[in-house]
Design a protein around this motif. Structure first.
Motif, PDB file in Angstrom:
ATOM      1  N   LEU A   1     -18.888   4.475 -12.043  1.00  6.20           N
ATOM      2  CA  LEU A   1     -18.693   5.323 -10.934  1.00  6.20           C
ATOM      3  C   LEU A   1     -17.247   5.289 -10.453  1.00  6.20           C
ATOM      4  CD1 LEU A   1     -21.910   4.092  -8.718  1.00  6.20           C
ATOM      5  CD2 LEU A   1     -21.685   6.392 -10.237  1.00  6.20           C
ATOM      6  N   MET A   2     -16.799   6.400  -9.813  1.00  3.27           N
ATOM      7  CA  MET A   2     -15.416   6.287  -9.178  1.00  3.27           C
ATOM      8  C   MET A   2     -15.326   5.680  -8.092  1.00  3.27           C
ATOM      9  SD  MET A   2     -12.707   9.446  -8.322  1.00  3.27           S
ATOM     10  CE  MET A   2     -13.784  10.217  -7.141  1.00  3.27           C
ATOM     11  N   PHE A   3     -14.269   4.639  -7.884  1.00  2.33           N
ATOM     12  CA  PHE A   3     -14.251   3.742  -6.706  1.00  2.33           C
ATOM     13  C   PHE A   3     -13.620   4.592  -5.600  1.00  2.33           C
ATOM     14  CE2 PHE A   3     -11.666   0.493  -4.521  1.00  2.33           C
ATOM     15  CZ  PHE A   3     -12.943  -0.231  -3.669  1.00  2.33           C
ATOM     16  N   SER A   4     -12.414   5.035  -6.005  1.00  3.66           N
ATOM     17  CA  SER A   4     -11.713   5.813  -4.733  1.00  3.66           C
ATOM     18  C   SER A   4     -10.824   6.885  -5.299  1.00  3.66           C
ATOM     19  CB  SER A   4     -10.937   4.827  -3.897  1.00  3.66           C
ATOM     20  OG  SER A   4     -10.241   5.293  -3.093  1.00  3.66           O
ATOM     21  N   ASP A   5     -10.860   7.949  -4.613  1.00  5.80           N
ATOM     22  CA  ASP A   5      -9.877   9.130  -5.001  1.00  5.80           C
ATOM     23  C   ASP A   5      -8.591   8.715  -3.982  1.00  5.80           C
ATOM     24  OD1 ASP A   5      -8.700  11.217  -5.765  1.00  5.80           O
ATOM     25  OD2 ASP A   5      -9.998  12.720  -4.592  1.00  5.80           O
ATOM     26  N   ILE A   6      -7.708   7.965  -4.679  1.00  5.19           N
ATOM     27  CA  ILE A   6      -6.509   7.515  -3.781  1.00  5.19           C
ATOM     28  C   ILE A   6      -5.667   8.680  -3.529  1.00  5.19           C
ATOM     29  CG2 ILE A   6      -4.554   5.996  -4.202  1.00  5.19           C
ATOM     30  CD1 ILE A   6      -6.393   3.994  -5.742  1.00  5.19           C
ATOM     31  N   ARG A   7      -5.343   9.519  -4.536  1.00  5.83           N
ATOM     32  CA  ARG A   7      -4.589  10.796  -4.522  1.00  5.83           C
ATOM     33  C   ARG A   7      -5.374  11.881  -4.480  1.00  5.83           C
ATOM     34  NH1 ARG A   7       0.587  11.822  -8.626  1.00  5.83           N
ATOM     35  NH2 ARG A   7       1.527  13.460  -7.375  1.00  5.83           N
ATOM     36  N   ASP A   8      -5.346  12.642  -3.341  1.00  3.23           N
ATOM     37  CA  ASP A   8      -5.933  13.831  -3.259  1.00  3.23           C
ATOM     38  C   ASP A   8      -5.624  14.699  -4.412  1.00  3.23           C
ATOM     39  OD1 ASP A   8      -7.307  12.880  -1.149  1.00  3.23           O
ATOM     40  OD2 ASP A   8      -6.022  13.932   0.148  1.00  3.23           O
TER      41      ASP A   8
ATOM     42  N   PHE B   1      -2.902  -3.640  -8.036  1.00  2.25           N
ATOM     43  CA  PHE B   1      -2.788  -2.584  -8.904  1.00  2.25           C
ATOM     44  C   PHE B   1      -1.752  -1.788  -8.618  1.00  2.25           C
ATOM     45  CE2 PHE B   1      -6.111  -1.188  -6.212  1.00  2.25           C
ATOM     46  CZ  PHE B   1      -5.681   0.405  -5.838  1.00  2.25           C
ATOM     47  N   VAL B   2      -1.107  -0.804  -9.558  1.00  3.17           N
ATOM     48  CA  VAL B   2      -0.156   0.001  -9.017  1.00  3.17           C
ATOM     49  C   VAL B   2      -0.622   1.531  -9.203  1.00  3.17           C
ATOM     50  CG1 VAL B   2       2.188   1.050  -9.988  1.00  3.17           C
ATOM     51  CG2 VAL B   2       1.980  -1.479  -9.938  1.00  3.17           C
ATOM     52  N   ALA B   3      -0.485   1.994  -8.294  1.00  2.00           N
ATOM     53  CA  ALA B   3      -0.805   3.765  -8.051  1.00  2.00           C
ATOM     54  C   ALA B   3      -0.208   4.650  -7.529  1.00  2.00           C
ATOM     55  CB  ALA B   3      -2.340   3.571  -7.859  1.00  2.00           C
ATOM     56  N   HIS B   4      -0.188   5.840  -7.768  1.00  2.00           N
ATOM     57  CA  HIS B   4       0.632   6.806  -7.043  1.00  2.00           C
ATOM     58  C   HIS B   4      -0.296   7.241  -5.956  1.00  2.00           C
ATOM     59  CE1 HIS B   4       3.282  10.348  -6.095  1.00  2.00           C
ATOM     60  NE2 HIS B   4       4.224   9.600  -7.267  1.00  2.00           N
ATOM     61  N   ASP B   5       0.403   7.263  -4.829  1.00  2.00           N
ATOM     62  CA  ASP B   5      -0.412   7.588  -3.393  1.00  2.00           C
ATOM     63  C   ASP B   5      -0.116   9.111  -2.947  1.00  2.00           C
ATOM     64  OD1 ASP B   5       2.369   7.434  -2.433  1.00  2.00           O
ATOM     65  OD2 ASP B   5       1.898   6.134  -0.908  1.00  2.00           O
ATOM     66  N   GLY B   6       0.634   9.819  -3.764  1.00  2.00           N
ATOM     67  CA  GLY B   6       1.062  11.240  -3.588  1.00  2.00           C
ATOM     68  C   GLY B   6       2.780  11.236  -3.181  1.00  2.00           C
ATOM     69  N   ASP B   7       3.074  10.111  -2.904  1.00  2.00           N
ATOM     70  CA  ASP B   7       4.714  10.133  -2.851  1.00  2.00           C
ATOM     71  C   ASP B   7       5.427   9.262  -3.806  1.00  2.00           C
ATOM     72  OD1 ASP B   7       4.540  11.547  -0.208  1.00  2.00           O
ATOM     73  OD2 ASP B   7       3.906   9.835   0.837  1.00  2.00           O
TER      74      ASP B   7
END
Length: 644
Positions: A501-508, A527-533
């Motif tokens: 399953l998907m855990f979280s939709d971090i970036r809309d 973890f490194v992820a892009h938050d939209g900015d």
């Protein structure tokens, strides 16, 4: 014509034919009818007569049968009469026998009365014996209980005795050791009274980093061909020596050209790719912890490069990829000696390359698993035990397509949880998706088709990842995937299709956050992820909390694999102001800081291949900095003084 005459009621009558003939006045048709009626009556009478005759015959037959039955009965009656006579005689005999039995019964009753009296006497004796038995039984149970208590006490005493015996033996051995140590000390003391004990301080030490001090000590007794009593501690007289090394960062090598690439530690030495002179290409080199280096083997002889790249190791063997002009890129192995450095197998025979090793080489169930191409199947799942015969194709996941092409499934990113290995593969039908295997062909299957076929009939797959793709945390496997709607986001699986399953939709939106997991503590992973900015360094407990460590306002990137050293994670981390430099993190925002900047400014020092040796030193390769000199050297880092 017939004429009837007769009297009616006594009167004498007569008539002529016209008067007396009843049919004289009938016409021919009426006569015919009457004749027909008479004929029918006659036929009926004839039939009745025939029936009577038949019935008579039947009755006659029955009569004969009855007569025969009567004769049989008469015979039976005669036999019965004879039998009755015999029975009458038997009845008389039986009556006499019955009379005799009555006499015997009276005698038996008399005996029974006597037996009853005897039984009463025996029962009384039995009751008396039973009382005695119960008394004895009670005494026996009391004795058994007392015996059990004594047995338990004996067992406890026996255990205590064994413990005391063990302690005695240990004390006896310790006493012997102390006696021996005392004798040695007395001997040393006697020797010390004769010869001087010397300790030398602050001579040049053998530290990979700067030393604080070094010392050696011993007795000036002339051991190992020394001169006794000369007040000089010679090499043979040294009993103990050590160097206390300084913390901080120091270069182990000092190359001013060339690159140290892809370094690893194996059985007390470093192995790396290096071009040591113009006579050789980039080959397999080895070095001790102090920079004493040499080429292990010229694999691609002459000036050509073999480009060794390390894949994995067991206790005795180091596996790597290398190329030659004869075999192309293939799997190699070394035991640390030149003669023990050989190609494992020419997977794609000839000059074509069968093994590049870009995307994983993983130890599972006593074998290494990897992707390789034998020239026929495309790159598929292979395994090796380190021998040529033990290197084989596990499963051809993606077969030949309708055009006769064999592209291969390109398995990569291998990770093990329990008795299952997970990886990414493309079967040609579903695109790149997560797969799982128990190490056998039949036990290799797709975990879940996360991104199904779109409206245009395309199967792009959900997972395109080559590094830091799978990560174990909290009994689950974590990874990034794109379901075609949310973009590439953070997913997890418990090893079942329903539990993927998907855990979280971090970036809309559909762009996705492109998360990559790097390290974890007991309670969180990072973890490194892009938050939209921008790309940020996040932490999560794997349940619902996600928090930004807020390392820097701009993009954050991590290169390579962080390592745990002295209770903290060390890594090559990039921020916009510094480039890639050496950072560490204890898992908190305030504890995530830069350790050392190899190059000042935005240019990266680019530390790579971080490794911890003997729990004392963190080793890495990096650009040392300065002008336009681009080369790698080996560095050591320590957090505090240490002794070697």
């Amino acid at each position: 014509m017939t004429t009837f005459t007769g009297c009616i009621d006594g009167e004498d009558t007569s008539s002529t034919d016209e008067i007396l003939d009843p049919v004289s006045n009938l016409d021919e048709e009426e006569l015919s009818q009457r004749f027909a009626n008479l004929t029918a009556s006659y036929e009926n009478l004839a039939a009745d007569l025939s029936t009577l005759a038949a019935n008579y015959e039947t009755a006659l037959t029955k009569n004969i049968e009855l007569q025969n039955d009567i004769k049989d009965l008469e015979v039976e009656i005669a036999v019965t009469n004879t039998h009755n006579e015999v029975m009458n005689s038997t009845i008389a005999d039986q009556e006499q026998e019955l009379s005799n039995l009555r006499d015997e019964l009276e005698t038996s009753n008399s005996h029974l009365d006597m037996a009853h009296d005897s039984f009463e006497n025996l029962n009384s004796s039995f009751n008396s014996l039973e009382d005695d038995f119960n008394a004895y039984k009670f005494d026996l149970e009391s004795l058994q209980s007392e015996y059990s208590m004594l047995d338990n006490n004996f067992s406890m005493l026996e255990i205590e005795y064994d413990n005391l015996s063990t302690q005695y033996n240990e004390l006896f051995v310790e006493f012997d050791d102390l006696s021996t140590e005392y004798d040695d000390m007395m001997a040393e003391f006697e020797e010390w009274k004769t010869y001087q004990s010397i300790t030398n301080w602050n001579f040049d030490g053998d530290c990979p980093n700067e030393y604080v001090m070094s010392y050696s000590s011993g007795i000036d007794n002339g051991d190992n061909n020394g001169d006794a009593g000369n007040h000089v501690l010679e090499d043979g007289e040294i009993d103990h020596s050590a160097s206390v090394c300084k913390p901080g960062m120091l270069a182990i090598t000092n190359y001013t050209s060339g690159y140290i690439n892809d370094i690893t530690e194996f059985n007390g030495k470093f192995y790396y790719r290096f071009e040591g002179s113009a006579d050789f290409g980039e080959e397999l080199w080895t070095s001790d912890y102090y920079g004493n280096a040499e080429m292990l083997k010229d694999i691609n002889t002459g000036e050509a490069d073999s480009y060794p790249w390390f894949m994995g190791q067991t206790e005795d063997l180091l596996f790597f990829r290398a190329t030659t002009s004869i075999n192309g890129y293939e799997l190699w192995v070394t035991d640390g000696t030149e003669s023990g450095t050989n190609m494992v197998k020419d997977i794609d025979p000839g000059t074509n390359s069968g093994f590049y090793g870009y995307y994983g080489f993983h130890y599972f169930n006593d074998k290494f698993y990897f992707g390789a191409n034998n020239g026929t199947t495309g790159e598929e799942l292979w395994a090796t035990d380190g021998t040529e015969n033990g290197t084989y194709l596990v499963k051809e996941i993606r077969g030949e397509d309708s055009n006769g092409n064999n592209y291969g499934s390109s398995p990569n990113s291998f990770t093990t949880i329990g008795d299952t290995m997970y990886f990414i593969a493309n079967d040609g039908e579903h695109g790149s998706e997560p797969w799982m295997t128990d190490g056998t062909a039949n036990g290799t299957r797709m975990l879940k088709d996360i991104r199904e076929e779109d409206s245009n009939g395309n199967n792009y797959g959900s997972t395109y990842c080559y590094y830091h793709c799978f990560f174990e945390f909290g009994d689950k496997l974590w990874f990034n995937a794109d379901d075609g709607t949310h973009g590439r986001e953070l997913w997890y699986t418990d090893g079942t299709e329903a539990g993927t399953l998907m855990f979280s939709d971090i970036r809309d939106g559909s762009s996705g956050s492109n998360p990559n997991i790097y390290f974890n503590t007991e309670d969180y992973f990072y973890f490194v992820a892009h938050d939209g900015d921008s790309y940020r360094l996040f932490m999560t407990d794997g349940k619902q909390m996600i928090m930004d460590l807020d390392v820097h306002s701009s993009n954050i990137y991590i290169s390579g694999t962080p390592v745990m050293y002295d209770g903290e994670f060390y890594m090559s981390l990039r921020t916009q102001p510094t480039g890639y430099e050496l950072w560490k993190s204890d898992g908190t925002p305030e504890g995530t800081v830069m350790v050392h900047e190899f190059w000042s400014g935005t240019t990266s020092g680019d530390p790579q291949n971080l490794m911890v040796v003997n729990n004392n030193l963190l080793f890495m390769i990096a650009y040392p900095g300065g002008g336009n000199t681009y080369y790698h050297n080996l560095f050591a880092y320590a957090v505090e003084d240490y002794e070697i």
